[in-house]
Scaffold this motif. Sequence first.
Motif, PDB file in Angstrom:
ATOM      1  N   GLY A  44       0.815  -1.206   0.000  1.00 24.88           N
ATOM      2  CA  GLY A  44       0.000   0.000   0.000  1.00 24.88           C
ATOM      3  C   GLY A  44       0.855   1.266   0.000  1.00 24.88           C
ATOM      4  O   GLY A  44       0.473   2.290  -0.552  1.00 24.88           O
ATOM      5  N   MET A  45       2.062   1.160   0.635  1.00 27.62           N
ATOM      6  CA  MET A  45       2.912   2.352   0.708  1.00 27.62           C
ATOM      7  C   MET A  45       3.587   2.693  -0.620  1.00 27.62           C
ATOM      8  O   MET A  45       4.067   3.788  -0.822  1.00 27.62           O
ATOM      9  N   HIS A  46       3.610   1.715  -1.507  1.00 28.22           N
ATOM     10  CA  HIS A  46       4.402   1.833  -2.720  1.00 28.22           C
ATOM     11  C   HIS A  46       4.000   3.062  -3.573  1.00 28.22           C
ATOM     12  O   HIS A  46       4.848   3.886  -3.922  1.00 28.22           O
ATOM     13  N   ILE A  70       0.724  -7.131  -6.023  1.00 22.75           N
ATOM     14  CA  ILE A  70       1.244  -8.402  -6.556  1.00 22.75           C
ATOM     15  C   ILE A  70       2.680  -8.552  -6.100  1.00 22.75           C
ATOM     16  O   ILE A  70       3.472  -7.623  -6.189  1.00 22.75           O
ATOM     17  N   ARG A  71       2.990  -9.718  -5.570  1.00 21.74           N
ATOM     18  CA  ARG A  71       4.379 -10.042  -5.242  1.00 21.74           C
ATOM     19  C   ARG A  71       4.707 -11.377  -5.886  1.00 21.74           C
ATOM     20  O   ARG A  71       4.006 -12.369  -5.651  1.00 21.74           O
ATOM     21  N   THR A  72       5.745 -11.379  -6.700  1.00 19.66           N
ATOM     22  CA  THR A  72       6.081 -12.621  -7.392  1.00 19.66           C
ATOM     23  C   THR A  72       7.358 -13.241  -6.835  1.00 19.66           C
ATOM     24  O   THR A  72       7.811 -14.254  -7.321  1.00 19.66           O
ATOM     25  N   GLU A  88      -4.698  -8.324  -1.314  1.00 16.05           N
ATOM     26  CA  GLU A  88      -5.120  -6.960  -0.990  1.00 16.05           C
ATOM     27  C   GLU A  88      -4.522  -6.570   0.352  1.00 16.05           C
ATOM     28  O   GLU A  88      -4.493  -7.382   1.281  1.00 16.05           O
ATOM     29  N   MET A  89      -4.057  -5.328   0.433  1.00 13.65           N
ATOM     30  CA  MET A  89      -3.463  -4.859   1.675  1.00 13.65           C
ATOM     31  C   MET A  89      -4.206  -3.635   2.195  1.00 13.65           C
ATOM     32  O   MET A  89      -4.370  -2.653   1.479  1.00 13.65           O
ATOM     33  N   LEU A  90      -4.664  -3.738   3.424  1.00  8.75           N
ATOM     34  CA  LEU A  90      -5.261  -2.580   4.079  1.00  8.75           C
ATOM     35  C   LEU A  90      -4.137  -1.770   4.699  1.00  8.75           C
ATOM     36  O   LEU A  90      -3.163  -2.351   5.205  1.00  8.75           O
ATOM     37  N   TRP A 162      11.942  -4.724  11.145  1.00  8.62           N
ATOM     38  CA  TRP A 162      12.432  -3.501  10.485  1.00  8.62           C
ATOM     39  C   TRP A 162      11.872  -3.534   9.080  1.00  8.62           C
ATOM     40  O   TRP A 162      11.866  -4.591   8.444  1.00  8.62           O
ATOM     41  N   TRP A 163      11.385  -2.428   8.582  1.00  5.78           N
ATOM     42  CA  TRP A 163      10.854  -2.434   7.212  1.00  5.78           C
ATOM     43  C   TRP A 163      11.522  -1.355   6.371  1.00  5.78           C
ATOM     44  O   TRP A 163      11.634  -0.211   6.786  1.00  5.78           O
ATOM     45  N   GLY A 164      11.953  -1.762   5.220  1.00  2.39           N
ATOM     46  CA  GLY A 164      12.536  -0.836   4.256  1.00  2.39           C
ATOM     47  C   GLY A 164      14.007  -0.564   4.558  1.00  2.39           C
ATOM     48  O   GLY A 164      14.545  -1.054   5.547  1.00  2.39           O
ATOM     49  N   TRP A 202      -0.816  -7.859  11.212  1.00  2.00           N
ATOM     50  CA  TRP A 202      -0.718  -6.412  10.956  1.00  2.00           C
ATOM     51  C   TRP A 202       0.682  -5.939  11.280  1.00  2.00           C
ATOM     52  O   TRP A 202       1.323  -6.488  12.195  1.00  2.00           O
ATOM     53  N   ASN A 203       1.115  -4.950  10.548  1.00  5.85           N
ATOM     54  CA  ASN A 203       2.458  -4.437  10.709  1.00  5.85           C
ATOM     55  C   ASN A 203       2.412  -2.911  10.730  1.00  5.85           C
ATOM     56  O   ASN A 203       1.943  -2.297   9.778  1.00  5.85           O
ATOM     57  N   ASP A 204       2.862  -2.303  11.824  1.00  2.86           N
ATOM     58  CA  ASP A 204       2.967  -0.841  11.878  1.00  2.86           C
ATOM     59  C   ASP A 204       4.442  -0.476  11.728  1.00  2.86           C
ATOM     60  O   ASP A 204       5.260  -0.839  12.579  1.00  2.86           O
ATOM     61  N   VAL A 205       4.756   0.221  10.650  1.00  3.36           N
ATOM     62  CA  VAL A 205       6.144   0.617  10.411  1.00  3.36           C
ATOM     63  C   VAL A 205       6.313   2.082  10.826  1.00  3.36           C
ATOM     64  O   VAL A 205       5.513   2.929  10.433  1.00  3.36           O
ATOM     65  N   PHE A 206       7.364   2.318  11.618  1.00  2.97           N
ATOM     66  CA  PHE A 206       7.636   3.693  12.048  1.00  2.97           C
ATOM     67  C   PHE A 206       8.819   4.225  11.257  1.00  2.97           C
ATOM     68  O   PHE A 206       9.973   3.947  11.568  1.00  2.97           O
ATOM     69  N   VAL A 225       4.129   7.049   9.503  1.00  3.94           N
ATOM     70  CA  VAL A 225       3.660   5.716   9.888  1.00  3.94           C
ATOM     71  C   VAL A 225       3.107   5.061   8.635  1.00  3.94           C
ATOM     72  O   VAL A 225       2.386   5.695   7.856  1.00  3.94           O
ATOM     73  N   ASP A 226       3.482   3.804   8.437  1.00  2.51           N
ATOM     74  CA  ASP A 226       3.006   3.033   7.282  1.00  2.51           C
ATOM     75  C   ASP A 226       2.547   1.690   7.827  1.00  2.51           C
ATOM     76  O   ASP A 226       3.334   0.983   8.439  1.00  2.51           O
ATOM     77  N   THR A 227       1.291   1.362   7.654  1.00  7.99           N
ATOM     78  CA  THR A 227       0.865   0.065   8.194  1.00  7.99           C
ATOM     79  C   THR A 227       0.320  -0.822   7.084  1.00  7.99           C
ATOM     80  O   THR A 227      -0.099  -0.332   6.030  1.00  7.99           O
ATOM     81  N   GLY A 228       0.334  -2.114   7.325  1.00  9.10           N
ATOM     82  CA  GLY A 228      -0.181  -3.041   6.325  1.00  9.10           C
ATOM     83  C   GLY A 228      -0.837  -4.256   6.960  1.00  9.10           C
ATOM     84  O   GLY A 228      -0.256  -4.886   7.845  1.00  9.10           O
ATOM     85  N   MET A 229      -2.059  -4.535   6.528  1.00  6.21           N
ATOM     86  CA  MET A 229      -2.789  -5.714   7.004  1.00  6.21           C
ATOM     87  C   MET A 229      -3.275  -6.495   5.785  1.00  6.21           C
ATOM     88  O   MET A 229      -4.013  -5.952   4.946  1.00  6.21           O
TER      89      MET A 229
END
Length: 596
Positions: A44-46, A70-72, A88-90, A162-164, A202-206, A225-229
């Motif tokens: 979703g953050m992309h 999509i992730r391949t 799908e990502m919320l 850690w994300w990103g 769920w993942n909350d990225v700071f 903040v970037d989150t993904g569910m």
Amino acid sequence: MAIKTRGDLIRRYIDFFVSKKHKEIPSASLIPTNDPTVLFTTAGMHPLVPYLLGHKHPLGKRLVNVQKCIRTGDIDEVGNTTHHTFFEMLGNWSLGDYFKKEAIEFSFEFLTKVLKIPLEKIAVTCFEGDKDAPKDEEAAKIWQSLGISKDRIAFLPKKDNWWGPAGETGPCGPDTEMFFWKSNEKAPKKFNPEDKTWVEIWNDVFMQYNKNKEGKFELSKQQNVDTGMGVERTLAVLNGLDDNYLSSIFQPVIKEIEKISKKKYSGKENQKAMRIIADHLRAATFILGDEHAIKPSNLGQGYVLRRLIRRAIRYGRLIGINSAFASKIAEVVIPVYPDYPELLANKKFIIENLNEEEKRFNETLEHGMKKFESLVSSKIKEISGKDAFLLFQSFGFPIEMTVELANEREIKVNERDYKAEFEHHQELSRTASAGQFKSGLADSSKQTTKLHTATHMLDETIRRVLKDKNIKQRGSNITPERLRFDFNFPRKLEESEIKEIEETINKKIKESLIVKREEMPLKKAIESGAGYLPGAKYPDRVSVYTIEDKADKRGFFSKEICTGPHVSNTSELGKFKIVKEESVAAGIRRIKAILE
Ligand code: SER
């Protein structure tokens, strides 16, 4: 009320965050327009990268949506209970607005009050700290203040928490992941992240760091903040299901596969094949149905699409399906997603292309399998690059399929020689090489920004020079080296037309036209003559980029609804040059151009 469908879950999530002053934004296309490092939108953050880097979003600092992704990367895992290529990502975002405290409080309230997950079934992980960044005590303390016991908080290293950045550099930071105890048995007091009964939902990225070119983590100017569910997994576990394919998202598709194959999903021997068919053809339906209308091909996204369709067909054969079936699956996928109107609008295109691709592949599949069997019958240890290329060229076997078939028999494939062979026969596209299957942040370099503005100028100029108002953009892709622009037009362009397009653009570049950015309601933008991508969904408030031109009776040379970024004056662009003009599909032309 229990949450039974994806629609329920999505609505609850979005309504919740709207009640917390977030603005809902539509799902962006599956095809990233300004990110040359990846083929598909992966999170979703992309599509929000420019805003995470500090550009102002027209809808403000709090956003929420559901994004098709999509992730391949681990396509080979598909066939188990949880992996998907399309999902799908919320997500909810703070763009320099709230940070850890509110983000965790929102997550906690949504999980416990809206989804009504009992506290006993929740555990979380936080970042344990290392040389780059300290232990995230702050996040843990917030969780504790909300009632999560110390025993239910695990601290894990970078590889888990850690994300990103998704690319080499860019925004990144510690994250906190939320886990749900999926069993009916009482959850242990102490949380063990290794125990697979705990499922991450769920993942909350700071995003408080920026990784620079030297590999150093600097504190970033803007804290996001970037989150993904993930919708599929969350829906399944909330319904006590161990297998995503048993949820209401996949059941219509699985039932259709059962009907066509006359086999039962409950029979363990059929499950892997049925999951692959359901997953791959759902993804294929979304790629074909995307705003960018991708077709199967041997390039980039089209090649991934081809692989997905052909792999599904091969697994169809394995469970005894011998007639055409791909489009029948698409027919049941489409009604599961009434909230993506592009699927219905492109239904004919989806069905026709699936039928055509299946027909083409079926014509050679049987002979190809015979050839493959004869190759491996002599107990070889490795299939040569030449033979793998023959299977590709004469029988349409994507190399990944040959590798998969060979692996099933514990035989290797000389992929290096295959690649050399391929390159020898046709120019291997950059996109078909492994590099672009990785996920990555948008390249917001100066050069891509310039090419982006040049793309707007090209879009306008094509209509002028070819004197056809109905010409519309059908796709665009920008790398730091070049722009690529697809549009509808029935014939090859004349040399003189190409020259005229170049000259017009170069003239406008020289005139030093101002590029202006404005925000306005979508309706007003369209009324003011701003161009937009047909079929794309836009938020109610949009940014509009205008290349001003006092000599033009409309007052502008080009005006488009666009997220940017762009240069501020055309004089920054340099010299525009078309390097290629070709056909990519019936009625669709492609121009590649550079700035010298
Ligand atoms: N970008 C993070 C992820 O993909 C959170 O959305 O998990």
